[in-house]
Design a protein around this motif. Structure first.
Motif, mmCIF file in Angstrom:
data_model
loop_
_atom_site.group_PDB
_atom_site.id
_atom_site.type_symbol
_atom_site.label_atom_id
_atom_site.label_comp_id
_atom_site.label_asym_id
_atom_site.label_seq_id
_atom_site.Cartn_x
_atom_site.Cartn_y
_atom_site.Cartn_z
ATOM 1 N N ILE A 1 0.871 -1.178 0.000
ATOM 2 C CA ILE A 1 0.000 0.000 0.000
ATOM 3 C C ILE A 1 0.907 1.226 0.000
ATOM 4 O O ILE A 1 1.672 1.440 0.935
ATOM 5 N N THR A 2 0.847 2.015 -1.061
ATOM 6 C CA THR A 2 1.727 3.184 -1.166
ATOM 7 C C THR A 2 1.080 4.458 -0.635
ATOM 8 O O THR A 2 1.792 5.417 -0.328
ATOM 9 N N ALA A 3 -0.248 4.478 -0.548
ATOM 10 C CA ALA A 3 -0.949 5.645 -0.006
ATOM 11 C C ALA A 3 -2.332 5.218 0.463
ATOM 12 O O ALA A 3 -2.895 4.243 -0.042
ATOM 13 N N TYR A 4 -2.853 5.966 1.428
ATOM 14 C CA TYR A 4 -4.168 5.678 1.994
ATOM 15 C C TYR A 4 -4.795 7.001 2.401
ATOM 16 O O TYR A 4 -4.130 7.875 2.965
ATOM 17 N N GLU A 5 -6.079 7.148 2.097
ATOM 18 C CA GLU A 5 -6.830 8.301 2.592
ATOM 19 C C GLU A 5 -8.292 7.913 2.698
ATOM 20 O O GLU A 5 -8.735 6.927 2.099
ATOM 21 N N TRP A 6 -9.013 8.678 3.480
ATOM 22 C CA TRP A 6 -10.437 8.417 3.625
ATOM 23 C C TRP A 6 -11.152 9.719 3.950
ATOM 24 O O TRP A 6 -10.536 10.719 4.333
ATOM 25 N N GLY A 7 -12.455 9.693 3.784
ATOM 26 C CA GLY A 7 -13.277 10.846 4.130
ATOM 27 C C GLY A 7 -14.744 10.473 4.066
ATOM 28 O O GLY A 7 -15.106 9.376 3.626
ATOM 29 N N CYS A 57 -15.750 6.995 2.175
ATOM 30 C CA CYS A 57 -14.922 6.627 1.019
ATOM 31 C C CYS A 57 -13.483 6.413 1.490
ATOM 32 O O CYS A 57 -12.944 7.223 2.239
ATOM 33 N N PHE A 58 -12.894 5.321 1.034
ATOM 34 C CA PHE A 58 -11.516 4.970 1.365
ATOM 35 C C PHE A 58 -10.772 4.745 0.056
ATOM 36 O O PHE A 58 -11.282 4.051 -0.828
ATOM 37 N N THR A 59 -9.596 5.323 -0.071
ATOM 38 C CA THR A 59 -8.796 5.137 -1.280
ATOM 39 C C THR A 59 -7.416 4.632 -0.889
ATOM 40 O O THR A 59 -6.724 5.249 -0.079
ATOM 41 N N LEU A 60 -7.050 3.491 -1.468
ATOM 42 C CA LEU A 60 -5.721 2.918 -1.280
ATOM 43 C C LEU A 60 -5.029 2.947 -2.629
ATOM 44 O O LEU A 60 -5.662 2.750 -3.659
ATOM 45 N N SER A 61 -3.720 3.172 -2.616
ATOM 46 C CA SER A 61 -2.934 3.192 -3.850
ATOM 47 C C SER A 61 -1.906 2.079 -3.823
ATOM 48 O O SER A 61 -1.347 1.754 -2.763
ATOM 49 N N PHE A 62 -1.667 1.529 -5.013
ATOM 50 C CA PHE A 62 -0.709 0.435 -5.187
ATOM 51 C C PHE A 62 0.117 0.706 -6.437
ATOM 52 O O PHE A 62 -0.363 1.346 -7.380
ATOM 53 N N ALA A 63 1.331 0.195 -6.471
ATOM 54 C CA ALA A 63 2.205 0.359 -7.631
ATOM 55 C C ALA A 63 1.935 -0.690 -8.707
ATOM 56 O O ALA A 63 2.324 -0.514 -9.851
ATOM 57 N N SER A 64 1.253 -1.790 -8.323
ATOM 58 C CA SER A 64 1.035 -2.873 -9.285
ATOM 59 C C SER A 64 -0.227 -3.655 -8.941
ATOM 60 O O SER A 64 -0.720 -3.597 -7.805
ATOM 61 N N GLU A 65 -0.699 -4.382 -9.931
ATOM 62 C CA GLU A 65 -1.828 -5.277 -9.690
ATOM 63 C C GLU A 65 -1.443 -6.368 -8.696
ATOM 64 O O GLU A 65 -2.266 -6.782 -7.870
ATOM 65 N N ALA A 66 -0.206 -6.821 -8.765
ATOM 66 C CA ALA A 66 0.257 -7.855 -7.839
ATOM 67 C C ALA A 66 0.174 -7.365 -6.396
ATOM 68 O O ALA A 66 -0.252 -8.112 -5.502
ATOM 69 N N ASP A 67 0.556 -6.104 -6.152
ATOM 70 C CA ASP A 67 0.465 -5.550 -4.795
ATOM 71 C C ASP A 67 -0.991 -5.467 -4.346
ATOM 72 O O ASP A 67 -1.314 -5.803 -3.196
ATOM 73 N N ARG A 68 -1.868 -5.012 -5.242
ATOM 74 C CA ARG A 68 -3.298 -4.939 -4.908
ATOM 75 C C ARG A 68 -3.848 -6.332 -4.619
ATOM 76 O O ARG A 68 -4.585 -6.533 -3.657
ATOM 77 N N ASN A 69 -3.487 -7.293 -5.440
ATOM 78 C CA ASN A 69 -3.977 -8.653 -5.252
ATOM 79 C C ASN A 69 -3.482 -9.254 -3.941
ATOM 80 O O ASN A 69 -4.224 -9.961 -3.248
ATOM 81 N N SER A 70 -2.233 -8.964 -3.579
ATOM 82 C CA SER A 70 -1.696 -9.432 -2.292
ATOM 83 C C SER A 70 -2.468 -8.822 -1.132
ATOM 84 O O SER A 70 -2.756 -9.494 -0.135
ATOM 85 N N TYR A 71 -2.799 -7.533 -1.245
ATOM 86 C CA TYR A 71 -3.614 -6.853 -0.237
ATOM 87 C C TYR A 71 -4.960 -7.554 -0.073
ATOM 88 O O TYR A 71 -5.403 -7.823 1.045
ATOM 89 N N LEU A 72 -5.613 -7.849 -1.199
ATOM 90 C CA LEU A 72 -6.941 -8.466 -1.138
ATOM 91 C C LEU A 72 -6.919 -9.813 -0.418
ATOM 92 O O LEU A 72 -7.865 -10.153 0.300
#
Length: 106
Positions: free
Chosen positions: A43-49, A64-79
């Motif tokens: 997770i490279t960034a996180y914000e919410w509001g 609303c929550f927004t997470l940022s990732f550098a790759s699909e692999a990173d997002r998939n690992s998060y999930l």
């Protein structure tokens, strides 16, 4: 035309809470969501509001929550990460519905 450059994958999560959800329950969910950025690699960034739109088009979604990732692999690992799965498991008592959209930032 230049080739598409993918730099940041955004993972946007919207929550609508049940009428029976208490302020304390909602605050705990928000706090717990916020801990994931420190517990899950990638997770490279996180914000919410909370929704402040005057248009009235939020269809019950308030958070609303927004997470940022550098790759699909990173997002998939998060999930699939145990901490994320545990967090999702805590939502049932308070969450009415959720909406998730992922996109590559342009």
């Amino acid at each position: 035309m230049q080739p598409e450059t993918r730099t940041t994958l955004r993972h946007v999560v919207l929550f609508a809470f049940k009428d029976s959800a208490t302020v304390d329950q909602i605050d705990a969910i928000v706090a717990d969501f916020g801990t994931l950025k420190d517990r899950i690699p990638g997770i490279t960034a996180y914000e919410w509001g909370t929704n402040v739109s005057p248009e009235g088009l939020n269809q019950g979604f308030t958070h609303c929550f927004t997470l940022s990732f550098a790759s699909e692999a990173d997002r998939n690992s998060y999930l699939l990460h145990a901490a994320h799965q545990a967090f999702v498991g805590t939502l049932g008592a308070s969450l009415e519905k959720s909406l998730v959209v992922d996109y590559w930032a342009q």
